[in-house]
Scaffold this motif. Structure first.
Motif, mmCIF file in Angstrom:
data_model
loop_
_atom_site.group_PDB
_atom_site.id
_atom_site.type_symbol
_atom_site.label_atom_id
_atom_site.label_comp_id
_atom_site.label_asym_id
_atom_site.label_seq_id
_atom_site.Cartn_x
_atom_site.Cartn_y
_atom_site.Cartn_z
ATOM 1 N N SER A 11 56.661 54.360 65.446
ATOM 2 C CA SER A 11 55.580 55.191 65.958
ATOM 3 C C SER A 11 55.839 56.654 65.609
ATOM 4 C CB SER A 11 55.468 55.043 67.474
ATOM 5 O OG SER A 11 54.429 55.864 67.967
ATOM 6 N N GLY A 12 54.780 57.408 65.596
ATOM 7 C CA GLY A 12 54.904 58.848 65.448
ATOM 8 C C GLY A 12 55.043 59.539 66.793
ATOM 9 N N ASN A 13 54.877 58.785 67.864
ATOM 10 C CA ASN A 13 54.962 59.329 69.218
ATOM 11 C C ASN A 13 56.270 58.844 69.849
ATOM 12 O OD1 ASN A 13 54.631 60.013 71.916
ATOM 13 N ND2 ASN A 13 52.437 59.566 71.905
ATOM 14 N N ARG A 14 57.275 59.679 69.797
ATOM 15 C CA ARG A 14 58.614 59.274 70.254
ATOM 16 C C ARG A 14 58.675 58.923 71.744
ATOM 17 N NH1 ARG A 14 64.189 62.561 69.048
ATOM 18 N NH2 ARG A 14 65.573 61.025 69.949
ATOM 19 N N PRO A 15 58.074 59.698 72.652
ATOM 20 C CA PRO A 15 58.151 59.326 74.069
ATOM 21 C C PRO A 15 57.515 57.964 74.372
ATOM 22 C CG PRO A 15 57.448 61.606 73.856
ATOM 23 C CD PRO A 15 57.452 61.024 72.483
ATOM 24 N N VAL A 16 56.391 57.644 73.747
ATOM 25 C CA VAL A 16 55.746 56.355 73.965
ATOM 26 C C VAL A 16 56.619 55.238 73.396
ATOM 27 C CG1 VAL A 16 53.739 54.926 73.386
ATOM 28 C CG2 VAL A 16 53.415 57.308 74.059
ATOM 29 N N LEU A 17 57.205 55.462 72.228
ATOM 30 C CA LEU A 17 58.096 54.476 71.619
ATOM 31 C C LEU A 17 59.292 54.203 72.523
ATOM 32 C CD1 LEU A 17 58.821 52.731 69.126
ATOM 33 C CD2 LEU A 17 60.030 54.730 68.246
ATOM 34 N N ASP A 18 59.899 55.250 73.045
ATOM 35 C CA ASP A 18 61.048 55.079 73.937
ATOM 36 C C ASP A 18 60.658 54.384 75.237
ATOM 37 O OD1 ASP A 18 62.746 56.201 72.088
ATOM 38 O OD2 ASP A 18 62.650 58.209 72.948
ATOM 39 N N SER A 19 59.433 54.597 75.700
ATOM 40 C CA SER A 19 58.948 53.918 76.890
ATOM 41 C C SER A 19 58.795 52.410 76.644
ATOM 42 C CB SER A 19 57.610 54.515 77.318
ATOM 43 O OG SER A 19 57.044 53.777 78.361
ATOM 44 N N VAL A 20 58.286 52.046 75.484
ATOM 45 C CA VAL A 20 58.141 50.625 75.129
ATOM 46 C C VAL A 20 59.511 49.975 75.030
ATOM 47 C CG1 VAL A 20 57.429 49.042 73.292
ATOM 48 C CG2 VAL A 20 55.903 50.883 74.009
ATOM 49 N N VAL A 21 60.465 50.655 74.400
ATOM 50 C CA VAL A 21 61.828 50.127 74.287
ATOM 51 C C VAL A 21 62.427 49.944 75.675
ATOM 52 C CG1 VAL A 21 64.172 50.674 73.510
ATOM 53 C CG2 VAL A 21 62.242 51.004 71.965
ATOM 54 N N ALA A 87 56.739 39.400 72.167
ATOM 55 C CA ALA A 87 55.803 39.277 71.052
ATOM 56 C C ALA A 87 54.352 39.318 71.521
ATOM 57 C CB ALA A 87 56.073 37.995 70.279
ATOM 58 N N GLN A 88 54.090 38.915 72.766
ATOM 59 C CA GLN A 88 52.723 38.872 73.282
ATOM 60 C C GLN A 88 52.367 40.107 74.117
ATOM 61 O OE1 GLN A 88 52.708 35.121 75.364
ATOM 62 N NE2 GLN A 88 52.255 33.965 73.506
ATOM 63 N N MET A 89 53.258 41.075 74.201
ATOM 64 C CA MET A 89 52.993 42.292 74.983
ATOM 65 C C MET A 89 51.809 43.060 74.391
ATOM 66 S SD MET A 89 56.822 43.820 75.727
ATOM 67 C CE MET A 89 56.245 45.347 76.420
ATOM 68 N N ASP A 90 51.079 43.759 75.249
ATOM 69 C CA ASP A 90 50.034 44.670 74.803
ATOM 70 C C ASP A 90 50.692 46.023 74.559
ATOM 71 O OD1 ASP A 90 47.891 42.896 74.915
ATOM 72 O OD2 ASP A 90 47.606 43.249 77.052
ATOM 73 N N PHE A 91 50.870 46.367 73.296
ATOM 74 C CA PHE A 91 51.526 47.613 72.949
ATOM 75 C C PHE A 91 50.508 48.744 72.912
ATOM 76 C CE2 PHE A 91 54.284 44.321 71.253
ATOM 77 C CZ PHE A 91 55.512 44.743 71.704
ATOM 78 N N PRO A 92 50.930 49.957 73.274
ATOM 79 C CA PRO A 92 50.014 51.106 73.236
ATOM 80 C C PRO A 92 49.539 51.376 71.809
ATOM 81 C CG PRO A 92 52.082 51.671 74.345
ATOM 82 C CD PRO A 92 52.259 50.319 73.745
ATOM 83 N N PRO A 93 48.392 52.026 71.674
ATOM 84 C CA PRO A 93 47.931 52.407 70.331
ATOM 85 C C PRO A 93 48.974 53.301 69.663
ATOM 86 C CG PRO A 93 46.231 52.826 71.976
ATOM 87 C CD PRO A 93 47.471 52.444 72.720
ATOM 88 N N GLY A 94 49.125 53.151 68.370
ATOM 89 C CA GLY A 94 50.068 53.979 67.625
ATOM 90 C C GLY A 94 51.454 53.389 67.525
ATOM 91 N N ILE A 95 51.672 52.198 68.077
ATOM 92 C CA ILE A 95 52.963 51.525 67.970
ATOM 93 C C ILE A 95 52.818 50.403 66.947
ATOM 94 C CG2 ILE A 95 54.711 50.135 69.150
ATOM 95 C CD1 ILE A 95 54.802 52.892 70.195
ATOM 96 N N ARG A 96 53.629 50.435 65.919
ATOM 97 C CA ARG A 96 53.646 49.368 64.915
ATOM 98 C C ARG A 96 54.775 48.418 65.283
ATOM 99 N NH1 ARG A 96 56.422 48.681 59.924
ATOM 100 N NH2 ARG A 96 55.307 47.234 58.589
ATOM 101 N N VAL A 97 54.477 47.117 65.308
ATOM 102 C CA VAL A 97 55.443 46.118 65.759
ATOM 103 C C VAL A 97 55.584 45.034 64.697
ATOM 104 C CG1 VAL A 97 56.013 44.445 67.553
ATOM 105 C CG2 VAL A 97 54.734 46.498 68.143
ATOM 106 N N GLU A 98 56.819 44.696 64.371
ATOM 107 C CA GLU A 98 57.124 43.538 63.535
ATOM 108 C C GLU A 98 58.099 42.671 64.309
ATOM 109 O OE1 GLU A 98 58.606 44.221 59.585
ATOM 110 O OE2 GLU A 98 57.117 45.794 59.212
ATOM 111 N N VAL A 99 57.823 41.366 64.348
ATOM 112 C CA VAL A 99 58.704 40.423 65.021
ATOM 113 C C VAL A 99 59.102 39.364 64.003
ATOM 114 C CG1 VAL A 99 58.943 38.756 66.891
ATOM 115 C CG2 VAL A 99 57.582 40.814 67.251
#
Length: 110
Positions: A11-21, A87-99
């Protein structure tokens, strides 16, 4: 057989990425899953030229668009139910996910 679930988050949004992690870590902790990571790659900085016309005339440009992409990698060993939930989580917009799912066979009889 053991399964390893490899998760790549960008993601380009570090705080949101860290929140998802953090959410993934707390889910794995509650379920007792073996979580490896998060491992951080160095931030990637990108620069995209923006042209004023469709012809791409380099003399007629706007200022370049600069942005940074942050990456986190995690691995869940076993615990297929935790992997499925992630894998089935609803990720915020702007988060790219690969599983990616990898199957590991133990040493022994086939």
């Amino acid at each position: 057989m053991t399964f390893i679930t490899k998760i790549l988050l960008q993601s380009g949004n570090r705080p949101v990425l860290d929140s998802v992690v953090s959410d993934i870590r707390s889910l794995a902790g509650r379920k007792g899953a073996d979580l490896r990571g998060p491992h951080s790659d160095p931030p990637e900085r990108h620069r995209v030229p923006q042209y004023k016309t469709l012809s791409g005339d380099e003399g007629r440009q706007f200022r370049s668009w600069d942005y940074t992409v942050y990456t986190r990698r995690l691995e869940i060993v076993g615990h297929n139910d935790v992997s499925r939930r992630v894998a089935q989580m609803d990720f915020p917009p702007g988060i790219r996910v690969e599983v990616e799912l990898e199957q590991i066979q133990g040493m022994g009889k086939a």
